[in-house]
Design a protein around this motif. Structure first.
Motif, PDB file in Angstrom:
ATOM      1  N   PRO A  98       0.932  -1.419  -0.158  1.00 15.86           N
ATOM      2  CA  PRO A  98      -0.264  -0.241  -0.001  1.00 15.86           C
ATOM      3  C   PRO A  98       0.795   1.136   0.149  1.00 15.86           C
ATOM      4  CG  PRO A  98      -0.365  -1.540   1.906  1.00 15.86           C
ATOM      5  CD  PRO A  98       0.790  -1.765   1.111  1.00 15.86           C
ATOM      6  N   ASP A  99       0.323   2.247  -0.621  1.00 21.36           N
ATOM      7  CA  ASP A  99       1.252   3.470  -0.707  1.00 21.36           C
ATOM      8  C   ASP A  99       0.388   4.660   0.458  1.00 21.36           C
ATOM      9  OD1 ASP A  99       2.718   5.463  -1.603  1.00 21.36           O
ATOM     10  OD2 ASP A  99       1.748   6.550  -3.471  1.00 21.36           O
ATOM     11  N   GLY A 104       0.637   7.703   7.420  1.00 25.14           N
ATOM     12  CA  GLY A 104       0.546   6.830   7.816  1.00 25.14           C
ATOM     13  C   GLY A 104      -0.739   6.000   7.470  1.00 25.14           C
ATOM     14  N   THR A 105      -1.676   6.720   6.743  1.00 25.32           N
ATOM     15  CA  THR A 105      -3.113   6.789   6.021  1.00 25.32           C
ATOM     16  C   THR A 105      -2.111   6.339   4.418  1.00 25.32           C
ATOM     17  OG1 THR A 105      -3.546   8.936   5.680  1.00 25.32           O
ATOM     18  CG2 THR A 105      -3.987   7.952   7.456  1.00 25.32           C
ATOM     19  N   PRO A 106      -3.689   4.987   4.388  1.00 27.23           N
ATOM     20  CA  PRO A 106      -3.749   4.767   3.218  1.00 27.23           C
ATOM     21  C   PRO A 106      -3.712   5.703   2.249  1.00 27.23           C
ATOM     22  CG  PRO A 106      -4.996   3.154   4.259  1.00 27.23           C
ATOM     23  CD  PRO A 106      -4.226   4.668   5.120  1.00 27.23           C
ATOM     24  N   ALA A 107      -3.092   5.986   1.134  1.00 30.61           N
ATOM     25  CA  ALA A 107      -3.640   6.448   0.053  1.00 30.61           C
ATOM     26  C   ALA A 107      -5.000   5.672  -1.239  1.00 30.61           C
ATOM     27  CB  ALA A 107      -2.168   7.247  -0.726  1.00 30.61           C
ATOM     28  N   TYR A 119      -1.664   1.103  -4.830  1.00 33.77           N
ATOM     29  CA  TYR A 119      -0.636  -0.280  -4.206  1.00 33.77           C
ATOM     30  C   TYR A 119       0.508   0.519  -5.284  1.00 33.77           C
ATOM     31  CZ  TYR A 119      -2.676  -3.247  -1.166  1.00 33.77           C
ATOM     32  OH  TYR A 119      -3.129  -3.774   0.198  1.00 33.77           O
ATOM     33  N   VAL A 120       1.912   0.440  -4.617  1.00 32.10           N
ATOM     34  CA  VAL A 120       2.774   0.579  -5.280  1.00 32.10           C
ATOM     35  C   VAL A 120       4.248  -0.086  -5.003  1.00 32.10           C
ATOM     36  CG1 VAL A 120       2.750   3.102  -5.551  1.00 32.10           C
ATOM     37  CG2 VAL A 120       3.981   2.067  -3.717  1.00 32.10           C
TER      38      VAL A 120
END
Length: 181
Positions: A98-99, A104-107, A119-120
């Motif tokens: 996850p990006d 620290g929160t997901p993009a 996701y990267v």
């Protein structure tokens, strides 16, 4: 595509019959490289097999691993089994994770078909280690028991963080039967 990759692999192993017909020991030392696949390099959109929005990294290079495994195999009338331990260091491991933003929160990416976590792909130096094995108790009797399991641990060497997507621990207990002829 103007990019080219050179990779290779080498493996050396040894098998020792420590107690012939009873105890075998195996050692494997290996190194291998893998080029990134096209998705890891260039994907930019919803992933074909996961409900995520994936972003490739065109600057990824080959990942190279150096590993070792040691296996012990036991064969007696009452117990048969095998236990293996393994460890690997992977330089430039291609991590799909996850990006996360600075807090620290997901993009997320919002597309016409919905919102997806982003996701990267990125390269990290990683260490993997674990064990797996199986033991059959009373393998030659009409009824016996099989115990098998495995676990893997993997972490980023720069941060010490556990890698996303590492398989869960597995343990299985099975009754085995053998039909007499």
């Amino acid at each position: 595509c103007p990019r080219t990759f050179d990779t290779g692999s080498v493996t050396a192993g040894v098998l020792v019959h420590a107690l012939p017909e009873v105890l075998d020991l195996k050692l494997d030392l290996s190194s291998a490289s893998r080029t990134p696949d096209p998705d890891e390099l260039y994907l930019n959109g919803t992933a074909p097999s996961l409900p995520v929005y994936a972003v490739g990294a065109p600057d990824l290079g080959p990942e190279t691993s150096w590993g070792a495994s040691l296996t012990a195999g036991l064969r007696t009338r009452w117990v048969q089994g095998e236990l293996s331990g393994h460890t690997s260091y992977v330089k430039d491991f291609v991590l799909f994770a996850p990006d996360l933003g600075p807090d620290g929160t997901p993009a997320y990416e919002v597309t016409i078909s919905g919102a997806y976590p982003r996701y990267v792909y990125r390269a990290v130096d990683a260490v993997f280690g674990g064990m797996d094995g199986q033991v059959d108790i009373l393998p030659r009797e009409v009824v016996g028991v099989r115990v098998g399991g495995s676990f893997v641990r993997a972490w980023d060497t720069a941060t010490g963080d556990t890698l996303v997507g590492t398989p869960a621990d597995r343990l299985a207990l099975t009754a085995i039967t053998r039909a007499e002829h």
